[in-house]
Design a protein around this motif. Structure first.
Motif, PDB file in Angstrom:
ATOM      1  N   GLU A 208       0.814  -1.224   0.000  1.00  0.00           N
ATOM      2  CA  GLU A 208       0.000   0.000   0.000  1.00  0.00           C
ATOM      3  C   GLU A 208       0.842   1.265   0.000  1.00  0.00           C
ATOM      4  OE1 GLU A 208      -3.861  -1.824   2.418  1.00  0.00           O
ATOM      5  OE2 GLU A 208      -2.236  -0.845   3.531  1.00  0.00           O
ATOM      6  N   VAL A 209       2.160   1.095   0.028  1.00  0.00           N
ATOM      7  CA  VAL A 209       3.075   2.243   0.061  1.00  0.00           C
ATOM      8  C   VAL A 209       3.941   2.230  -1.189  1.00  0.00           C
ATOM      9  CG1 VAL A 209       4.950   3.355   1.306  1.00  0.00           C
ATOM     10  CG2 VAL A 209       3.099   2.272   2.575  1.00  0.00           C
ATOM     11  N   ASN A 210       3.941   3.346  -1.914  1.00  0.00           N
ATOM     12  CA  ASN A 210       4.743   3.477  -3.130  1.00  0.00           C
ATOM     13  C   ASN A 210       5.694   4.654  -2.945  1.00  0.00           C
ATOM     14  OD1 ASN A 210       5.768   3.984  -5.749  1.00  0.00           O
ATOM     15  ND2 ASN A 210       3.933   3.130  -6.702  1.00  0.00           N
ATOM     16  N   VAL A 211       6.921   4.359  -2.491  1.00  0.00           N
ATOM     17  CA  VAL A 211       7.853   5.439  -2.188  1.00  0.00           C
ATOM     18  C   VAL A 211       8.356   6.121  -3.453  1.00  0.00           C
ATOM     19  CG1 VAL A 211       8.578   4.528   0.052  1.00  0.00           C
ATOM     20  CG2 VAL A 211       9.745   3.766  -2.013  1.00  0.00           C
ATOM     21  N   SER A 212       8.397   5.422  -4.582  1.00  0.00           N
ATOM     22  CA  SER A 212       8.861   6.048  -5.825  1.00  0.00           C
ATOM     23  C   SER A 212       7.846   7.058  -6.348  1.00  0.00           C
ATOM     24  CB  SER A 212       9.144   4.986  -6.887  1.00  0.00           C
ATOM     25  OG  SER A 212       7.983   4.220  -7.166  1.00  0.00           O
ATOM     26  N   ALA A 213       6.564   6.747  -6.175  1.00  0.00           N
ATOM     27  CA  ALA A 213       5.516   7.677  -6.608  1.00  0.00           C
ATOM     28  C   ALA A 213       5.202   8.706  -5.532  1.00  0.00           C
ATOM     29  CB  ALA A 213       4.249   6.912  -6.972  1.00  0.00           C
TER      30      ALA A 213
ATOM     31  N   GLY B 196       5.350  12.950   0.840  1.00  0.00           N
ATOM     32  CA  GLY B 196       6.402  13.937   1.024  1.00  0.00           C
ATOM     33  C   GLY B 196       7.776  13.309   0.936  1.00  0.00           C
ATOM     34  N   GLU B 197       8.770  14.113   0.584  1.00  0.00           N
ATOM     35  CA  GLU B 197      10.118  13.589   0.317  1.00  0.00           C
ATOM     36  C   GLU B 197      10.789  12.997   1.553  1.00  0.00           C
ATOM     37  OE1 GLU B 197      12.520  16.496  -1.584  1.00  0.00           O
ATOM     38  OE2 GLU B 197      11.202  16.719  -3.323  1.00  0.00           O
ATOM     39  N   SER B 198      10.686  13.682   2.694  1.00  0.00           N
ATOM     40  CA  SER B 198      11.365  13.191   3.900  1.00  0.00           C
ATOM     41  C   SER B 198      10.822  11.844   4.334  1.00  0.00           C
ATOM     42  CB  SER B 198      11.205  14.208   5.045  1.00  0.00           C
ATOM     43  OG  SER B 198      11.889  15.410   4.748  1.00  0.00           O
ATOM     44  N   ALA B 199       9.503  11.696   4.307  1.00  0.00           N
ATOM     45  CA  ALA B 199       8.896  10.423   4.694  1.00  0.00           C
ATOM     46  C   ALA B 199       9.252   9.332   3.694  1.00  0.00           C
ATOM     47  CB  ALA B 199       7.379  10.576   4.813  1.00  0.00           C
ATOM     48  N   CYS B 200       9.263   9.681   2.409  1.00  0.00           N
ATOM     49  CA  CYS B 200       9.632   8.690   1.387  1.00  0.00           C
ATOM     50  C   CYS B 200      11.044   8.173   1.611  1.00  0.00           C
ATOM     51  CB  CYS B 200       9.506   9.302  -0.009  1.00  0.00           C
ATOM     52  SG  CYS B 200       7.807   9.427  -0.606  1.00  0.00           S
ATOM     53  N   ARG B 201      11.965   9.076   1.914  1.00  0.00           N
ATOM     54  CA  ARG B 201      13.354   8.660   2.152  1.00  0.00           C
ATOM     55  C   ARG B 201      13.444   7.763   3.380  1.00  0.00           C
ATOM     56  NH1 ARG B 201      14.558  14.113   0.759  1.00  0.00           N
ATOM     57  NH2 ARG B 201      14.696  14.651   2.972  1.00  0.00           N
ATOM     58  N   ALA B 202      12.735   8.140   4.433  1.00  0.00           N
ATOM     59  CA  ALA B 202      12.797   7.369   5.679  1.00  0.00           C
ATOM     60  C   ALA B 202      12.192   5.981   5.505  1.00  0.00           C
ATOM     61  CB  ALA B 202      12.070   8.121   6.788  1.00  0.00           C
ATOM     62  N   VAL B 203      11.069   5.894   4.813  1.00  0.00           N
ATOM     63  CA  VAL B 203      10.424   4.594   4.590  1.00  0.00           C
ATOM     64  C   VAL B 203      11.259   3.734   3.646  1.00  0.00           C
ATOM     65  CG1 VAL B 203       8.385   3.436   3.646  1.00  0.00           C
ATOM     66  CG2 VAL B 203       8.108   5.466   5.092  1.00  0.00           C
TER      67      VAL B 203
ATOM     68  N   GLU C 180      12.999 -14.776  10.151  1.00  0.00           N
ATOM     69  CA  GLU C 180      12.644 -15.895   9.284  1.00  0.00           C
ATOM     70  C   GLU C 180      11.145 -15.965   9.005  1.00  0.00           C
ATOM     71  OE1 GLU C 180      14.915 -17.820   7.849  1.00  0.00           O
ATOM     72  OE2 GLU C 180      16.468 -16.648   8.873  1.00  0.00           O
ATOM     73  N   GLY C 181      10.412 -15.033   9.553  1.00  0.00           N
ATOM     74  CA  GLY C 181       8.962 -15.077   9.428  1.00  0.00           C
ATOM     75  C   GLY C 181       8.466 -14.422   8.152  1.00  0.00           C
ATOM     76  N   SER C 182       7.159 -14.236   8.085  1.00  0.00           N
ATOM     77  CA  SER C 182       6.559 -13.562   6.936  1.00  0.00           C
ATOM     78  C   SER C 182       5.397 -12.704   7.422  1.00  0.00           C
ATOM     79  CB  SER C 182       6.050 -14.585   5.900  1.00  0.00           C
ATOM     80  OG  SER C 182       5.027 -15.382   6.458  1.00  0.00           O
ATOM     81  N   SER C 183       5.257 -11.529   6.848  1.00  0.00           N
ATOM     82  CA  SER C 183       4.172 -10.626   7.214  1.00  0.00           C
ATOM     83  C   SER C 183       3.986  -9.603   6.109  1.00  0.00           C
ATOM     84  CB  SER C 183       4.485  -9.895   8.530  1.00  0.00           C
ATOM     85  OG  SER C 183       3.476  -8.935   8.819  1.00  0.00           O
ATOM     86  N   GLN C 184       2.740  -9.260   5.826  1.00  0.00           N
ATOM     87  CA  GLN C 184       2.450  -8.219   4.846  1.00  0.00           C
ATOM     88  C   GLN C 184       2.477  -6.834   5.472  1.00  0.00           C
ATOM     89  OE1 GLN C 184      -1.348  -9.252   3.105  1.00  0.00           O
ATOM     90  NE2 GLN C 184      -0.412 -10.621   1.615  1.00  0.00           N
ATOM     91  N   ARG C 185       2.475  -6.786   6.777  1.00  0.00           N
ATOM     92  CA  ARG C 185       2.447  -5.495   7.464  1.00  0.00           C
ATOM     93  C   ARG C 185       3.751  -4.742   7.236  1.00  0.00           C
ATOM     94  NH1 ARG C 185      -1.268  -6.139  11.797  1.00  0.00           N
ATOM     95  NH2 ARG C 185      -0.539  -4.218  12.781  1.00  0.00           N
ATOM     96  N   LEU C 186       3.639  -3.441   7.031  1.00  0.00           N
ATOM     97  CA  LEU C 186       4.816  -2.628   6.747  1.00  0.00           C
ATOM     98  C   LEU C 186       5.715  -2.496   7.965  1.00  0.00           C
ATOM     99  CD1 LEU C 186       6.434  -0.699   4.923  1.00  0.00           C
ATOM    100  CD2 LEU C 186       4.892   1.146   5.651  1.00  0.00           C
ATOM    101  N   PHE C 187       5.142  -2.123   9.102  1.00  0.00           N
ATOM    102  CA  PHE C 187       5.949  -1.870  10.296  1.00  0.00           C
ATOM    103  C   PHE C 187       5.838  -3.038  11.268  1.00  0.00           C
ATOM    104  CE2 PHE C 187       5.051   2.510   8.782  1.00  0.00           C
ATOM    105  CZ  PHE C 187       6.357   2.876   8.528  1.00  0.00           C
ATOM    106  N   LEU C 188       7.021  -3.511  11.697  1.00  0.00           N
ATOM    107  CA  LEU C 188       7.099  -4.722  12.506  1.00  0.00           C
ATOM    108  C   LEU C 188       7.719  -4.443  13.865  1.00  0.00           C
ATOM    109  CD1 LEU C 188       8.550  -7.041   9.715  1.00  0.00           C
ATOM    110  CD2 LEU C 188       6.136  -6.774  10.349  1.00  0.00           C
ATOM    111  N   THR C 189       7.385  -5.310  14.838  1.00  0.00           N
ATOM    112  CA  THR C 189       7.981  -5.237  16.164  1.00  0.00           C
ATOM    113  C   THR C 189       9.310  -5.985  16.174  1.00  0.00           C
ATOM    114  OG1 THR C 189       6.951  -7.283  16.935  1.00  0.00           O
ATOM    115  CG2 THR C 189       5.654  -5.264  17.145  1.00  0.00           C
ATOM    116  N   ARG C 190       9.956  -5.995  17.319  1.00  0.00           N
ATOM    117  CA  ARG C 190      11.215  -6.740  17.475  1.00  0.00           C
ATOM    118  C   ARG C 190      11.026  -8.226  17.203  1.00  0.00           C
ATOM    119  NH1 ARG C 190      15.160  -3.997  20.623  1.00  0.00           N
ATOM    120  NH2 ARG C 190      14.408  -2.008  21.485  1.00  0.00           N
ATOM    121  N   LEU C 191       9.804  -8.708  17.409  1.00  0.00           N
ATOM    122  CA  LEU C 191       9.512 -10.129  17.234  1.00  0.00           C
ATOM    123  C   LEU C 191       9.117 -10.473  15.806  1.00  0.00           C
ATOM    124  CD1 LEU C 191       7.457 -10.758  20.518  1.00  0.00           C
ATOM    125  CD2 LEU C 191       9.908 -11.163  20.114  1.00  0.00           C
ATOM    126  N   GLY C 192       9.129  -9.477  14.920  1.00  0.00           N
ATOM    127  CA  GLY C 192       8.768  -9.718  13.540  1.00  0.00           C
ATOM    128  C   GLY C 192       7.276  -9.746  13.291  1.00  0.00           C
TER     129      GLY C 192
END
Length: 292
Positions: A154-159, A177-184, A198-210
């Motif tokens: 759901e995130v397109n940093v190039s666009a 915005g440019e700053s957020a795009c660079r950070a993401v 070693e896990g899998s998730s579609q979620r963009l932001f993850l915890t320490r446990l993945g």
């Protein structure tokens, strides 16, 4: 009335696509209303009954805001009953909403925002993730549930855009915005795989446990980062959403565009930020003008 309230709540959830939290709030308000009405049928409820119920809430110390919310639920219920032909009159039609003191949302200054965004250090997967989340939240004005629910697709940093699903399951496209795009982009390139392990998730932001980030986890993150940044204002994830809207308006954005980016269904919800900008101007004038 019990059966009709169930029909109404089902209508909100299925046909109107209302969020589960909204339906739950309406259910609580209407259950209390039902307790007051007793065994009366929909057609037997009069405006005097509605007024008496609101007066009862006032004597119990319920705030004007909560009483207004209760009236909103009652209005929608009775409007539904009339539309569906269960009764002929809407007893809430002539009832005015309780008026309370306008509470303006808390907003960070531009300097406080800069300090907060700079609080994560420049190394380590956790630091890079926190930087990306804070930058993205301030750049887009997302609700915290929308932020933590984002998926990588759901995130397109190039666009420079992201797609989010807000209240009522409504999709909206928001510029990053440019700053957020660079950070993401950096988070995706350098940190996410380390967190995923070693896990899998579609979620963009993850915890320490993945695992996918939760609202509570991010609440703790932003409190921690605010403390590190020396931000004394009491802060929550919604504070950055408020700051996003207020700073846009202060710098010349039109109200309608801000409404679209915030995902507000009604322009009146966005207009609160015009009050914020006026109050900030008054405060600046009083603080710095010789005759303020």
């Amino acid at each position: 009335m019990d059966r009709f309230i169930d029909l109404f709540l089902n209508y909100l959830l299925v046909e109107k696509g209302a969020a589960a939290n909204t339906v739950a709030a309406y259910s609580r308000d209407l259950a209390r209303y039902l307790g007051f009405l007793g065994d009366r049928a929909p057609g037997d409820v009069r405006a005097a009954d509605v007024a008496a119920y609101l007066a009862k809430l006032k004597t119990e110390g319920i705030s004007p805001r909560s009483r207004a919310r209760a009236l909103s639920a009652m209005r929608m219920l009775h409007r539904f009953l009339v539309t569906e032909g269960y009764c002929d009159t809407n007893p809430t039609a002539i009832i005015e909403a309780p008026k309370g003191i306008l509470r303006l949302p808390k907003v960070l200054s531009a300097r406080e925002v800069e300090a907060l965004l700079a609080s994560p250090l420049d190394t380590g997967a956790i630091e890079v993730r926190d930087k990306a989340m804070l930058e993205l939240l301030y750049a887009t004005g997302l609700r915290v549930s929308e932020l933590v629910g984002l998926k990588t697709g759901e995130v397109n940093v190039s666009a420079g855009y992201l797609m989010t699903i807000g209240k009522g399951d409504k999709e909206r496209l928001v510029p990053m915005g440019e700053s957020a795009c660079r950070a993401v982009a950096r988070y995706l390139a350098e940190a996410r795989d380390d967190l995923l392990k070693e896990g899998s998730s579609q979620r963009l932001f993850l915890t320490r446990l993945g695992e996918g980030m939760t609202r509570q986890s991010f609440w703790n993150i932003i409190k921690k980062r605010a403390l590190q940044a020396g931000v004394r204002t009491s802060i929550s994830p919604h504070t950055l959403r408020h700051s996003f809207a207020t700073h846009l308006l202060e710098n010349g954005a039109d109200l309608r565009s801000v409404q679209i980016m915030l995902g507000h269904a009604d322009l009146s919800s966005t207009q609160i930020y015009t009050h914020v900008t006026r109050e900030r101007l008054k405060k600046l004038h009083g603080e710095f003008h010789p005759r303020g």
